[in-house]
Motif scaffolding. Structure first.
Motif, short mmCIF file in Angstrom:
data_model
loop_
_atom_site.label_atom_id
_atom_site.label_comp_id
_atom_site.label_asym_id
_atom_site.label_seq_id
_atom_site.Cartn_x
_atom_site.Cartn_y
_atom_site.Cartn_z
N THR A 121 42.85 45.29 47.19
CA THR A 121 41.76 45.44 48.15
C THR A 121 40.57 44.58 47.76
O THR A 121 39.82 44.12 48.62
CB THR A 121 41.31 46.90 48.27
OG1 THR A 121 40.87 47.39 47.00
CG2 THR A 121 42.46 47.78 48.78
N HIS A 122 40.40 44.37 46.44
CA HIS A 122 39.33 43.50 45.94
C HIS A 122 39.59 43.29 44.46
O HIS A 122 40.48 43.94 43.87
CB HIS A 122 37.94 44.07 46.21
CG HIS A 122 37.65 45.39 45.54
ND1 HIS A 122 38.41 46.52 45.78
CD2 HIS A 122 36.68 45.77 44.65
CE1 HIS A 122 37.92 47.53 45.08
NE2 HIS A 122 36.88 47.10 44.38
N LEU A 123 38.82 42.40 43.85
CA LEU A 123 39.09 42.00 42.47
C LEU A 123 38.07 42.62 41.51
O LEU A 123 37.27 41.93 40.88
CB LEU A 123 39.09 40.47 42.36
CG LEU A 123 40.13 39.76 43.25
CD1 LEU A 123 40.04 38.24 43.08
CD2 LEU A 123 41.55 40.25 42.95
N ALA A 153 38.54 35.08 50.96
CA ALA A 153 37.09 35.19 50.77
C ALA A 153 36.77 35.88 49.44
O ALA A 153 35.80 35.54 48.76
CB ALA A 153 36.47 35.97 51.92
N GLU A 154 37.61 36.84 49.06
CA GLU A 154 37.40 37.57 47.81
C GLU A 154 37.58 36.64 46.60
O GLU A 154 36.71 36.54 45.73
CB GLU A 154 38.37 38.75 47.73
CG GLU A 154 38.24 39.58 46.47
CD GLU A 154 37.01 40.46 46.44
OE1 GLU A 154 36.76 41.07 45.39
OE2 GLU A 154 36.26 40.52 47.44
N ARG A 155 38.69 35.96 46.56
CA ARG A 155 38.97 35.11 45.40
C ARG A 155 37.96 33.97 45.31
O ARG A 155 37.48 33.64 44.21
CB ARG A 155 40.40 34.56 45.46
CG ARG A 155 40.79 33.72 44.23
CD ARG A 155 40.80 34.58 43.00
NE ARG A 155 40.98 33.84 41.74
CZ ARG A 155 39.99 33.44 40.96
NH1 ARG A 155 38.72 33.65 41.33
NH2 ARG A 155 40.24 32.82 39.83
N GLU A 156 37.64 33.37 46.45
CA GLU A 156 36.72 32.23 46.42
C GLU A 156 35.30 32.65 46.05
O GLU A 156 34.58 31.89 45.40
CB GLU A 156 36.76 31.50 47.77
CG GLU A 156 38.10 30.79 47.98
CD GLU A 156 38.19 30.03 49.29
OE1 GLU A 156 37.29 30.20 50.15
OE2 GLU A 156 39.18 29.27 49.46
N ASP A 173 42.56 38.41 31.73
CA ASP A 173 43.73 39.21 31.40
C ASP A 173 44.46 39.78 32.62
O ASP A 173 45.62 40.19 32.49
CB ASP A 173 43.40 40.32 30.39
CG ASP A 173 42.37 41.34 30.87
OD1 ASP A 173 42.41 41.74 32.03
OD2 ASP A 173 41.52 41.76 30.03
N SER A 174 43.82 39.80 33.79
CA SER A 174 44.44 40.51 34.91
C SER A 174 44.59 39.71 36.20
O SER A 174 45.32 40.14 37.09
CB SER A 174 43.63 41.79 35.22
OG SER A 174 43.67 42.67 34.11
N VAL A 175 43.90 38.59 36.31
CA VAL A 175 44.00 37.79 37.54
C VAL A 175 44.61 36.41 37.26
O VAL A 175 45.59 36.01 37.90
CB VAL A 175 42.62 37.64 38.22
CG1 VAL A 175 42.72 36.76 39.48
CG2 VAL A 175 42.04 39.01 38.58
#
Length: 297
Positions: A121-123, A153-156, A173-175
């Motif tokens: 849902t989001h980072l 949009a979230e990642r950018e 460690d997670s993305v």
């Protein structure tokens, strides 16, 4: 080590789809005052419907970390991946956890190798932690056969944001290991949402983070919605203006929450709260000039 009794994962049915809650860990009492500082004891105890499930008599909020797993369109899907094990985190409640999350997921019928799609849902650190697990000193995807999905949009956004060291660590460690494995897909989410598989839509609910999405399931005329962090706790139904201390855009977060609650109120849509303590699910009903949650165990 947080261990669970050998009981089946709680589940709800949406048409023919069984949605399983995969528990990770209850969060400590200090979480509420930190996360939702305007949800004071006075505010919480005034909503007696929050007791006993969602708050105690003193107004301490009950907040959990869990994921949801289900099968739709022939895909085995996990929504959000919690805090994770062995992660170095600034928040002591999240630091170096050792839970049996993957075992619970397996017991629910979703062994990690069988998962086809992970929706984020989001980072944030408590939503991406089980993206990876440590193997021989390296962080590797915990779901090696899955595509991981989040909004573009979230990642950018996080690429341009002035990220503090704790968040850099979370990405390391997670993305990033998921990206380096070629497993992360970015999807554009227009105003009316985007269908991922038949009956599964991502809905834009920005504010907590710019690319935050909620997840809507529709099957055989029945509907459910997984909130993500657009709504952290049922007290926000009574007071939609209450936001989280970590909202990137508090005004937009409130606007998204009000719009979402307005669309859900007095409908049959089952709301599954990403941090709601058991019974976790319910229907939004009008209550005074706002709303309350009618639990569906």
């Amino acid at each position: 080590m947080h261990t669970s009794p050998a009981t089946p994962a709680p589940s709800w049915t949406v048409g023919d789809v069984a949605v399983h809650r995969i528990d990770e860990v209850p969060l400590p009492p200090a979480t509420g005052p930190w996360l939702l500082p305007d949800a004071t004891a006075e505010v919480v105890t005034a909503q007696d419907w929050l007791h006993p499930h969602f708050a105690d008599h003193e107004g301490i909020l009950h907040i959990d970390s869990h994921s949801f797993a289900f099968t739709m369109g022939g895909l085995r899907i996990l929504v959000d991946t919690g805090i994770g094990n062995g992660k170095q985190r600034a928040n002591p409640a999240w630091h170096n956890l050792q839970t049996d999350f993957l075992e619970r997921l397996t017991t629910a019928g979703f062994p990690p190798v069988s998962v086809d799609l992970v929706i984020l849902t989001h980072l944030h650190a408590d939503h991406v932690g089980w993206n990876t697990q440590e193997v021989n000193g390296q962080w590797v995807p915990a779901f090696p056969n899955a595509r991981y999905l989040t909004s573009r949009a979230e990642r950018e956004f996080w690429d341009t944001y002035d990220v503090e060291e704790a968040r850099k660590q979370m990405f390391r460690d997670s993305v990033i290991p998921v990206e380096q494995a070629g497993l992360l897909d970015l999807v554009d989410v227009p105003a009316d949402g985007v269908e991922i598989v038949p009956g599964l839509r991502l809905l834009p609910t920005p504010g907590h983070t710019p690319g935050h999405v909620a997840v809507k399931l529709t099957n055989r005329g029945e509907t459910a919605l997984i909130t993500g962090d657009c709504i952290h706790h049922p007290v926000q139904l009574a007071h939609p203006a209450i936001g989280a201390c970590v909202d990137i855009d508090p005004q937009q977060s409130e606007a998204s929450r009000r719009e979402l609650l307005g669309s859900l109120a007095d409908t049959d849509t089952l709301v599954l709260g990403t941090h709601f303590a058991p019974p976790t699910a319910g229907r939004v009903i009008t209550h005074g000039d706002a709303y309350r949650l009618l639990p569906v165990p």
